[in-house]
Scaffold this motif. Structure first.
Motif, mmCIF file in Angstrom:
data_model
loop_
_atom_site.group_PDB
_atom_site.id
_atom_site.type_symbol
_atom_site.label_atom_id
_atom_site.label_comp_id
_atom_site.label_asym_id
_atom_site.label_seq_id
_atom_site.Cartn_x
_atom_site.Cartn_y
_atom_site.Cartn_z
ATOM 1 N N SER A 89 -19.764 -15.857 -6.846
ATOM 2 C CA SER A 89 -20.281 -14.504 -6.604
ATOM 3 C C SER A 89 -19.243 -13.432 -6.913
ATOM 4 C CB SER A 89 -20.761 -14.364 -5.157
ATOM 5 O OG SER A 89 -19.666 -14.309 -4.269
ATOM 6 N N ARG A 90 -17.991 -13.819 -7.010
ATOM 7 C CA ARG A 90 -16.919 -12.872 -7.295
ATOM 8 C C ARG A 90 -16.379 -13.095 -8.709
ATOM 9 N NH1 ARG A 90 -14.261 -9.735 -3.732
ATOM 10 N NH2 ARG A 90 -13.733 -8.818 -5.753
ATOM 11 N N ASN A 91 -17.287 -13.073 -9.680
ATOM 12 C CA ASN A 91 -16.856 -13.276 -11.061
ATOM 13 C C ASN A 91 -16.036 -12.104 -11.589
ATOM 14 O OD1 ASN A 91 -18.945 -11.411 -11.666
ATOM 15 N ND2 ASN A 91 -20.391 -13.114 -11.752
ATOM 16 N N ASP A 92 -15.922 -11.033 -10.800
ATOM 17 C CA ASP A 92 -15.040 -9.927 -11.165
ATOM 18 C C ASP A 92 -13.570 -10.284 -10.942
ATOM 19 O OD1 ASP A 92 -15.834 -9.878 -8.352
ATOM 20 O OD2 ASP A 92 -14.634 -8.039 -8.200
ATOM 21 N N VAL A 93 -13.313 -11.276 -10.116
ATOM 22 C CA VAL A 93 -11.943 -11.711 -9.857
ATOM 23 C C VAL A 93 -11.547 -12.706 -10.947
ATOM 24 C CG1 VAL A 93 -10.395 -12.860 -8.226
ATOM 25 C CG2 VAL A 93 -12.237 -11.377 -7.384
ATOM 26 N N GLN A 94 -10.534 -12.347 -11.685
ATOM 27 C CA GLN A 94 -10.084 -13.166 -12.798
ATOM 28 C C GLN A 94 -9.228 -14.333 -12.316
ATOM 29 O OE1 GLN A 94 -10.916 -12.350 -16.290
ATOM 30 N NE2 GLN A 94 -12.413 -11.360 -14.952
ATOM 31 N N ASN A 95 -9.245 -15.421 -13.070
ATOM 32 C CA ASN A 95 -8.441 -16.586 -12.714
ATOM 33 C C ASN A 95 -6.958 -16.249 -12.632
ATOM 34 O OD1 ASN A 95 -10.410 -18.529 -12.275
ATOM 35 N ND2 ASN A 95 -10.523 -19.075 -14.427
ATOM 36 N N ILE A 96 -6.472 -15.415 -13.538
ATOM 37 C CA ILE A 96 -5.046 -15.071 -13.512
ATOM 38 C C ILE A 96 -4.702 -14.327 -12.230
ATOM 39 C CG2 ILE A 96 -5.208 -12.896 -14.809
ATOM 40 C CD1 ILE A 96 -2.570 -13.948 -16.266
ATOM 41 N N MET A 124 -4.427 -17.004 -9.588
ATOM 42 C CA MET A 124 -3.173 -17.737 -9.759
ATOM 43 C C MET A 124 -1.994 -16.924 -9.246
ATOM 44 S SD MET A 124 -3.427 -20.819 -10.812
ATOM 45 C CE MET A 124 -1.684 -21.040 -11.063
ATOM 46 N N ASN A 125 -1.956 -15.655 -9.599
ATOM 47 C CA ASN A 125 -0.822 -14.829 -9.211
ATOM 48 C C ASN A 125 -0.775 -14.569 -7.709
ATOM 49 O OD1 ASN A 125 0.147 -14.713 -11.814
ATOM 50 N ND2 ASN A 125 -0.791 -12.746 -12.265
ATOM 51 N N LEU A 126 -1.928 -14.505 -7.072
ATOM 52 C CA LEU A 126 -1.966 -14.237 -5.635
ATOM 53 C C LEU A 126 -1.959 -15.499 -4.776
ATOM 54 C CD1 LEU A 126 -4.530 -11.293 -5.590
ATOM 55 C CD2 LEU A 126 -2.069 -11.165 -5.144
ATOM 56 N N ALA A 127 -2.692 -16.516 -5.211
ATOM 57 C CA ALA A 127 -2.895 -17.685 -4.356
ATOM 58 C C ALA A 127 -2.281 -18.975 -4.891
ATOM 59 C CB ALA A 127 -4.393 -17.899 -4.127
ATOM 60 N N THR A 160 -9.384 -9.640 -20.579
ATOM 61 C CA THR A 160 -8.082 -9.854 -21.183
ATOM 62 C C THR A 160 -7.004 -9.589 -20.136
ATOM 63 O OG1 THR A 160 -8.941 -9.134 -23.306
ATOM 64 C CG2 THR A 160 -6.553 -9.128 -23.054
ATOM 65 N N ALA A 161 -6.087 -10.512 -20.004
ATOM 66 C CA ALA A 161 -5.006 -10.354 -19.043
ATOM 67 C C ALA A 161 -4.071 -9.239 -19.487
ATOM 68 C CB ALA A 161 -4.240 -11.660 -18.899
ATOM 69 N N THR A 162 -3.605 -8.487 -18.525
ATOM 70 C CA THR A 162 -2.661 -7.414 -18.821
ATOM 71 C C THR A 162 -1.262 -8.009 -19.018
ATOM 72 O OG1 THR A 162 -2.034 -7.033 -16.520
ATOM 73 C CG2 THR A 162 -3.973 -5.815 -17.352
ATOM 74 N N PRO A 163 -0.386 -7.286 -19.693
ATOM 75 C CA PRO A 163 0.993 -7.769 -19.823
ATOM 76 C C PRO A 163 1.647 -8.016 -18.460
ATOM 77 C CG PRO A 163 0.609 -5.968 -21.358
ATOM 78 C CD PRO A 163 -0.610 -6.061 -20.462
ATOM 79 N N GLU A 164 1.325 -7.200 -17.482
ATOM 80 C CA GLU A 164 1.879 -7.372 -16.139
ATOM 81 C C GLU A 164 1.386 -8.671 -15.495
ATOM 82 O OE1 GLU A 164 1.969 -3.200 -17.377
ATOM 83 O OE2 GLU A 164 0.254 -4.539 -17.147
ATOM 84 N N GLN A 165 0.098 -8.961 -15.662
ATOM 85 C CA GLN A 165 -0.455 -10.202 -15.119
ATOM 86 C C GLN A 165 0.186 -11.414 -15.780
ATOM 87 O OE1 GLN A 165 -4.579 -9.257 -15.970
ATOM 88 N NE2 GLN A 165 -5.054 -9.161 -13.779
ATOM 89 N N LEU A 166 0.331 -11.366 -17.083
ATOM 90 C CA LEU A 166 0.943 -12.476 -17.811
ATOM 91 C C LEU A 166 2.396 -12.685 -17.395
ATOM 92 C CD1 LEU A 166 -0.583 -11.822 -21.337
ATOM 93 C CD2 LEU A 166 -1.173 -13.680 -19.761
ATOM 94 N N ALA A 167 3.132 -11.590 -17.208
ATOM 95 C CA ALA A 167 4.523 -11.697 -16.776
ATOM 96 C C ALA A 167 4.612 -12.295 -15.376
ATOM 97 C CB ALA A 167 5.195 -10.331 -16.823
ATOM 98 N N LYS A 185 6.358 -15.884 -14.396
ATOM 99 C CA LYS A 185 7.431 -15.941 -13.393
ATOM 100 C C LYS A 185 7.099 -16.888 -12.249
ATOM 101 C CE LYS A 185 10.078 -13.001 -10.272
ATOM 102 N NZ LYS A 185 10.238 -11.658 -9.739
ATOM 103 N N ALA A 186 5.892 -16.782 -11.733
ATOM 104 C CA ALA A 186 5.511 -17.553 -10.548
ATOM 105 C C ALA A 186 5.066 -18.979 -10.851
ATOM 106 C CB ALA A 186 4.401 -16.831 -9.793
ATOM 107 N N HIS A 187 4.491 -19.187 -12.020
ATOM 108 C CA HIS A 187 3.876 -20.489 -12.329
ATOM 109 C C HIS A 187 4.283 -20.966 -13.716
ATOM 110 C CE1 HIS A 187 1.468 -19.784 -8.784
ATOM 111 N NE2 HIS A 187 1.164 -18.609 -9.266
ATOM 112 N N SER A 188 5.559 -21.047 -13.942
ATOM 113 C CA SER A 188 6.051 -21.375 -15.276
ATOM 114 C C SER A 188 5.576 -22.736 -15.764
ATOM 115 C CB SER A 188 7.573 -21.295 -15.315
ATOM 116 O OG SER A 188 8.131 -22.204 -14.385
ATOM 117 N N GLY A 189 5.294 -23.663 -14.853
ATOM 118 C CA GLY A 189 4.857 -24.993 -15.263
ATOM 119 C C GLY A 189 3.376 -25.209 -15.243
ATOM 120 N N HIS A 190 2.599 -24.164 -14.968
ATOM 121 C CA HIS A 190 1.152 -24.339 -14.824
ATOM 122 C C HIS A 190 0.434 -24.245 -16.140
ATOM 123 C CE1 HIS A 190 -2.454 -24.562 -12.427
ATOM 124 N NE2 HIS A 190 -2.981 -23.630 -13.189
#
Length: 100
Positions: A25-32, A35-38, A84-91, A95-100
């Protein structure tokens, strides 16, 4: 609270189904963002589902596990909802999930 194993499993399964419905129901929340939050996302859930199915001897393809989580074919979800992921999201992800 003391509960038996069967009840615990039923409760955990109900919570998983509720989480999946919430994410659908929250398809507005992107996977990235997830990942970055949880530290996990819809793809993680589908991978865990596939791994657990295989551990129990049940055949499940990656496409089947993703459809179970996304509620539709993964490619359909991506083309309909994934932005599309923002440069900030990708960075932050790097940083947080380098092996994911």
């Amino acid at each position: 609270m003391a509960i038996d194993d069967k009840t615990r499993t039923e409760l955990e399964a109900a919570v998983f189904r509720r989480l999946v419905e919430h994410l659908r129901s929250r398809n507005d929340v992107q996977n990235i963002e997830l990942m970055n939050l949880a530290g996990f996302c819809r793809n993680c859930l589908s991978n865990w589902l596939k791994e657990e199915a295989e551990a129990k001897g049940a055949a499940m393809s990656k496409d089947e596990s993703r459809e179970a989580v996304y509620g539709m074919a993964y490619e359909t979800w991506k083309s309909t909802y994934q932005g599309t992921a923002t440069p900030e999201q990708l960075a932050a992800m790097k940083k947080a999930h380098s092996g994911h």
